[in-house]
Design a protein around this motif. Structure first.
Motif, PDB file in Angstrom:
ATOM      1  N   MET A   1       0.629  -0.865   0.397  1.00 48.13           N
ATOM      2  CA  MET A   1      -0.304  -0.010  -0.158  1.00 48.13           C
ATOM      3  C   MET A   1       0.892   1.047   0.027  1.00 48.13           C
ATOM      4  N   PHE A   2       2.050   1.427   0.921  1.00 52.13           N
ATOM      5  CA  PHE A   2       2.792   2.720   0.754  1.00 52.13           C
ATOM      6  C   PHE A   2       3.313   2.308  -0.198  1.00 52.13           C
ATOM      7  N   SER A   3       3.853   1.570  -0.957  1.00 50.01           N
ATOM      8  CA  SER A   3       4.863   1.481  -2.309  1.00 50.01           C
ATOM      9  C   SER A   3       3.786   2.561  -3.411  1.00 50.01           C
ATOM     10  N   GLU A   4       2.602   2.099  -3.185  1.00 54.15           N
ATOM     11  CA  GLU A   4       1.403   1.815  -4.351  1.00 54.15           C
ATOM     12  C   GLU A   4       1.109   3.817  -3.884  1.00 54.15           C
ATOM     13  N   LYS A   5       0.828   4.023  -2.909  1.00 48.16           N
ATOM     14  CA  LYS A   5       1.429   5.702  -2.725  1.00 48.16           C
ATOM     15  C   LYS A   5       2.473   6.512  -3.442  1.00 48.16           C
ATOM     16  N   LEU A   6       3.607   5.661  -3.491  1.00 48.13           N
ATOM     17  CA  LEU A   6       5.281   6.635  -3.923  1.00 48.13           C
ATOM     18  C   LEU A   6       4.520   6.352  -5.496  1.00 48.13           C
ATOM     19  N   ARG A   7       4.060   4.620  -6.061  1.00 43.91           N
ATOM     20  CA  ARG A   7       4.657   4.420  -7.328  1.00 43.91           C
ATOM     21  C   ARG A   7       3.805   6.183  -7.914  1.00 43.91           C
ATOM     22  N   GLU A   8       2.293   6.096  -7.667  1.00 40.99           N
ATOM     23  CA  GLU A   8       1.453   7.067  -7.372  1.00 40.99           C
ATOM     24  C   GLU A   8       1.873   8.569  -7.505  1.00 40.99           C
ATOM     25  N   LEU A   9       2.623   8.639  -6.087  1.00 45.68           N
ATOM     26  CA  LEU A   9       3.425   9.934  -6.273  1.00 45.68           C
ATOM     27  C   LEU A   9       3.816  10.212  -7.135  1.00 45.68           C
ATOM     28  N   ASP A  10       5.341   8.748  -7.533  1.00 40.18           N
ATOM     29  CA  ASP A  10       6.198   9.683  -8.743  1.00 40.18           C
ATOM     30  C   ASP A  10       5.209  10.097  -9.980  1.00 40.18           C
ATOM     31  N   ARG A  11       4.083   9.142 -10.246  1.00 42.20           N
ATOM     32  CA  ARG A  11       3.719   8.931 -11.449  1.00 42.20           C
ATOM     33  C   ARG A  11       3.269  11.089 -11.368  1.00 42.20           C
ATOM     34  N   ASN A  12       2.317  11.183 -10.292  1.00 47.47           N
ATOM     35  CA  ASN A  12       2.191  12.646 -10.455  1.00 47.47           C
ATOM     36  C   ASN A  12       3.016  13.791 -11.056  1.00 47.47           C
ATOM     37  N   THR A  13       4.021  13.332  -9.918  1.00 47.91           N
ATOM     38  CA  THR A  13       5.118  14.157 -10.125  1.00 47.91           C
ATOM     39  C   THR A  13       6.198  14.215 -11.203  1.00 47.91           C
ATOM     40  N   VAL A  14       5.676  13.735 -12.726  1.00 51.10           N
ATOM     41  CA  VAL A  14       6.541  13.069 -13.647  1.00 51.10           C
ATOM     42  C   VAL A  14       5.507  13.785 -14.156  1.00 51.10           C
ATOM     43  N   GLN A  15       4.235  13.896 -14.081  1.00 53.40           N
ATOM     44  CA  GLN A  15       3.036  14.807 -14.915  1.00 53.40           C
ATOM     45  C   GLN A  15       3.450  15.910 -14.947  1.00 53.40           C
ATOM     46  N   TYR A  16       3.364  16.595 -13.503  1.00 47.64           N
ATOM     47  CA  TYR A  16       3.384  17.659 -13.055  1.00 47.64           C
ATOM     48  C   TYR A  16       4.233  18.597 -13.901  1.00 47.64           C
ATOM     49  N   MET A  17       6.048  17.500 -14.102  1.00 44.23           N
ATOM     50  CA  MET A  17       7.383  18.291 -14.687  1.00 44.23           C
ATOM     51  C   MET A  17       6.995  18.471 -15.625  1.00 44.23           C
ATOM     52  N   ILE A  18       6.190  17.046 -16.409  1.00 44.29           N
ATOM     53  CA  ILE A  18       5.985  17.058 -18.032  1.00 44.29           C
ATOM     54  C   ILE A  18       4.909  18.847 -18.000  1.00 44.29           C
ATOM     55  N   ASP A  19       4.510  18.786 -17.592  1.00 40.77           N
ATOM     56  CA  ASP A  19       3.103  19.936 -18.297  1.00 40.77           C
ATOM     57  C   ASP A  19       4.039  21.186 -17.873  1.00 40.77           C
ATOM     58  N   ASP A  20       4.947  21.167 -16.952  1.00 33.88           N
ATOM     59  CA  ASP A  20       5.369  22.467 -16.862  1.00 33.88           C
ATOM     60  C   ASP A  20       6.153  23.028 -18.053  1.00 33.88           C
ATOM     61  N   MET A  21       7.095  22.146 -18.454  1.00 36.55           N
ATOM     62  CA  MET A  21       8.041  21.500 -20.006  1.00 36.55           C
ATOM     63  C   MET A  21       7.327  22.314 -20.632  1.00 36.55           C
ATOM     64  N   LYS A  22       5.715  21.195 -21.130  1.00 36.63           N
ATOM     65  CA  LYS A  22       4.422  21.827 -21.468  1.00 36.63           C
ATOM     66  C   LYS A  22       4.605  23.345 -22.549  1.00 36.63           C
ATOM     67  N   ASP A  23       4.103  24.376 -20.699  1.00 35.39           N
ATOM     68  CA  ASP A  23       4.167  25.737 -20.602  1.00 35.39           C
ATOM     69  C   ASP A  23       5.269  26.052 -21.276  1.00 35.39           C
ATOM     70  N   GLU A  24       6.734  25.726 -20.885  1.00 32.43           N
ATOM     71  CA  GLU A  24       7.887  26.678 -20.787  1.00 32.43           C
ATOM     72  C   GLU A  24       8.476  26.307 -22.949  1.00 32.43           C
ATOM     73  N   ILE A  25       7.999  25.335 -22.937  1.00 31.70           N
ATOM     74  CA  ILE A  25       7.802  25.564 -24.338  1.00 31.70           C
ATOM     75  C   ILE A  25       6.814  25.901 -25.823  1.00 31.70           C
ATOM     76  N   ASP A  26       6.177  26.254 -24.620  1.00 32.69           N
ATOM     77  CA  ASP A  26       4.668  26.925 -25.399  1.00 32.69           C
ATOM     78  C   ASP A  26       5.196  28.731 -25.564  1.00 32.69           C
ATOM     79  N   ALA A  27       5.962  28.600 -24.427  1.00 38.97           N
ATOM     80  CA  ALA A  27       5.734  30.299 -23.894  1.00 38.97           C
ATOM     81  C   ALA A  27       6.936  30.753 -25.272  1.00 38.97           C
ATOM     82  N   GLN A  28       7.819  29.811 -25.126  1.00 43.12           N
ATOM     83  CA  GLN A  28       9.550  29.643 -25.924  1.00 43.12           C
ATOM     84  C   GLN A  28       8.906  29.865 -27.413  1.00 43.12           C
ATOM     85  N   ARG A  29       7.935  29.744 -27.718  1.00 43.29           N
ATOM     86  CA  ARG A  29       7.425  28.777 -29.264  1.00 43.29           C
ATOM     87  C   ARG A  29       6.526  30.193 -29.879  1.00 43.29           C
TER      88      ARG A  29
END
Length: 75
Positions: free
Chosen positions: A1-29
């Motif tokens: 259960m603990f590892s499942e929460k960590l996995r979900e947290l990692d997935r959310n963190t990665v998704q947040y970073m991807i979204d942040d990078m997309k926003d930065e790319i859009d601004a640069q574009r």
């Protein structure tokens, strides 16, 4: 259960970073498009100035010929 929460947290963190990078790319574009537009406007202005210079060169040559003709007639 603990590892499942960590996995979900990692997935959310990665998704947040991807979204942040997309926003930065859009601004640069967007900045790049603005700069391209400015360059295009400057190119148009340079072209217009070159055309004016060319016309002035033609006019100068015409006046030189007229001056030479007038000078030869007065001699």
């Amino acid at each position: 259960m603990f590892s499942e929460k960590l996995r979900e947290l990692d997935r959310n963190t990665v998704q947040y970073m991807i979204d942040d990078m997309k926003d930065e790319i859009d601004a640069q574009r967007e900045k790049l498009e603005e700069k391209k537009e400015l360059l295009s406007q400057k190119d148009d202005k340079i072209d217009a100035q070159e055309k004016l210079l060319s016309q002035k060169d033609v006019e100068i040559e015409k006046l030189k010929r007229q001056l030479a003709q007038l000078q030869s007639e007065t001699l």
